[in-house]
Design an enzyme around this catalytic site. Structure first.
Site, PDB file in Angstrom:
ATOM      1  CG  ASP A  39      -1.833  -1.221   1.251  1.00 26.16           C
ATOM      2  OD1 ASP A  39      -2.268  -1.676   0.186  1.00 26.16           O
ATOM      3  OD2 ASP A  39      -2.080  -1.730   2.359  1.00 26.16           O
ATOM      4  CD  GLU A 213     -13.083  -4.589  -5.403  1.00 29.35           C
ATOM      5  OE1 GLU A 213     -13.481  -5.162  -4.374  1.00 29.35           O
ATOM      6  OE2 GLU A 213     -13.630  -4.741  -6.517  1.00 29.35           O
TER       7      GLU A 213
END
Length: 453
Positions: A39, A213
């Site tokens: 991330d 998403e």
């Protein structure tokens, strides 16, 4: 006895072949080899790229994440490990799930927005921590969630007019206008309509008709607003939409990074730095890597003439080096382009040090500009055993040997001394390999190094 974490051992296996390859075969992706990272959230500040990441635990079979990490670079290939200035323990109200966050700077302070599970409600909530330095330490700014609706993946845009926006969401997409203090907001969260015009059409899922998403990354370039996002799990690809303003209306523009990379999730981060544009993402490229053991990587790219994205594919080469590294300035040992076998840990002298060094391990730094030549090397070391040897080699782990530093036992892993050794043949610009040799087990720790001319 010190025990080595599994990821470092696996990376050392990955690098066995690399030791015997020419320099042209080197890789710089993933950015970090000592732990699993995920991330990416890059931030450019004061001529340096700060990379904020999540941390997947070794051997994880779920999104087992307890802290966040920070790395920095001024050349896009040599990254300095600043450890973990933020963890679940920072938030007394949080229980689990140190997931994908984002950092922004305003008025000399740094705000880290993160999703965690609220202990009281059991739902995902967005917290915010603040620091006076990009590497922390960070403190909980509120003692409670900033927003909470069970959704994740915060991202902040500070627009040209000074208005800041917080975006987040999975399965929906939200924004709220932050106040100038960056830890409160005006009005109520607004849900962004997920239309097929705005975010593309997903097939076969009436509950989620668009490609959106998670992991929104919003920024403005040339008057156009970009929302880059992870699309259509699983596995995810990276897509983007654009808008004339920070709140839309959004128009779907297509794929940036196709599905690839041995991880069923992905997460984008986009910056401009020193004249180049860079796309950060994660994959499962390290040994033992996968959907729950991910690694952050980066590619340089150029926008098309109309401002659209090209297709970007994952590579193991990574981005090219911007400039060179100064070997005559004190460099932290945890400044690394590639590492084989070692790990990092907090140092008793502040910052981090390299440890868990065993016979045959090595670290590479890229593009050290020696000029007319170095004459000596100082290294800050500590050892609770009998020490070992640092071999200084050029351009590969078995390349020309230009110096050898003997490391003595110092009586403890944090009992630091400085050792010096002569250097000969280190001229012009080279990649430098610090190769470690000695007996069995852990040999010594290293805090910093510095060449002299």
């Amino acid at each position: 006895m010190r025990s080595r974490r599994r990821v470092a051992w696996l990376v050392s296996l990955l690098c066995v072949i690399t030791v015997f390859q020419p320099a042209a075969a080197k890789a710089d992706n993933p950015i970090v080899q000592t732990i699993y990272t995920a991330d990416p959230a890059p931030l450019v500040h004061d001529g340096t790229v700060y990379l904020y990441t999540g941390h997947d635990e070794d051997g994880s079979t779920n999104f087992t994440m307890r802290d966040w990490r920070v790395y920095s670079s001024s050349d896009m290939v040599n990254w300095t490990d600043h450890g973990s200035p933020l963890s679940l323990e920072t938030f007394a109200w949080a229980s689990t799930n140190a997931w994908a966050g984002h950092v922004t700077e305003r008025n000399g302070r740094f705000y880290w927005y993160v999703p965690v599970t609220n202990r009281a409600t059991g739902r995902m909530a967005i917290g915010v921590a603040v620091a006076d330095n990009p590497t922390g330490p960070f403190e909980d700014a509120l003692g409670r969630p900033l927003v909470e609706n069970g959704e994740i993946d915060p991202n902040v845009l500070v627009d040209d007019d000074g208005q800041a926006y917080l975006y987040w969401g999975n399965p929906n997409l939200w924004y709220v206008r932050l106040n100038a203090d960056m830890v409160s907001f005006s009005g109520s969260p607004t849900q962004i309509p997920l239309t097929t015009t705005g975010f593309g059409a997903r097939q076969g899922n009436p509950d989620r008709p668009t490609l959106y998403e998670e992991a929104p990354w919003v920024y403005q370039r040339g008057g156009l607003y970009y929302m880059v996002f992870a699309a259509e799990c699983c596995s995810e690809f990276i897509a983007y939409s654009t808008a004339p303003g920070p709140t839309g209306p959004w128009t779907y523009r297509g794929t940036i990074m196709p599905r690839q990379g041995s991880s069923f999730t992905n997460h984008p981060g986009v910056i401009d730095f020193n004249g180049g544009s860079y796309f950060f993402y994660h994959n499962g490229a390290l040994p033992g890597g996968g959907g729950f053991t991910r690694s952050v990587a980066v590619e340089e790219f150029e926008y098309n003439a109309d401002g659209s994205f090209p297709t970007i594919t994952m590579t193991d080469a990574g981005a090219p080096q911007v400039g060179t590294l100064d070997p005559y300035a004190r460099q932290q040992a945890e400044t690394i382009a590639w590492a084989s076998g070692v790990e990092t840990e907090p140092s008793g002298e502040g910052g981090m040090n390299v440890g868990w060094i065993e016979n045959g391990d090595w670290i590479r730094v890229n593009g050290a500009a020696f000029g007319a030549g170095a004459s000596s090397l100082d290294v800050r070391v500590a050892s609770a055993t009998s020490g070992g040897t640092i071999e200084v080699r050029l351009d590969s782990a078995n390349g020309p040997l230009v110096g050898t530093c003997d490391v003595p036992g110092t009586g403890g892993w944090q009992s630091w001394v400085t050792v010096s050794c002569p250097v000969s043949g280190a001229t012009q610009t080279h990649d430098v390999y610090f190769r470690y040799t000695g007996g069995s087990g852990n040999l010594f720790n290293i805090n910093w190094w510095q060449f002299s001319d």
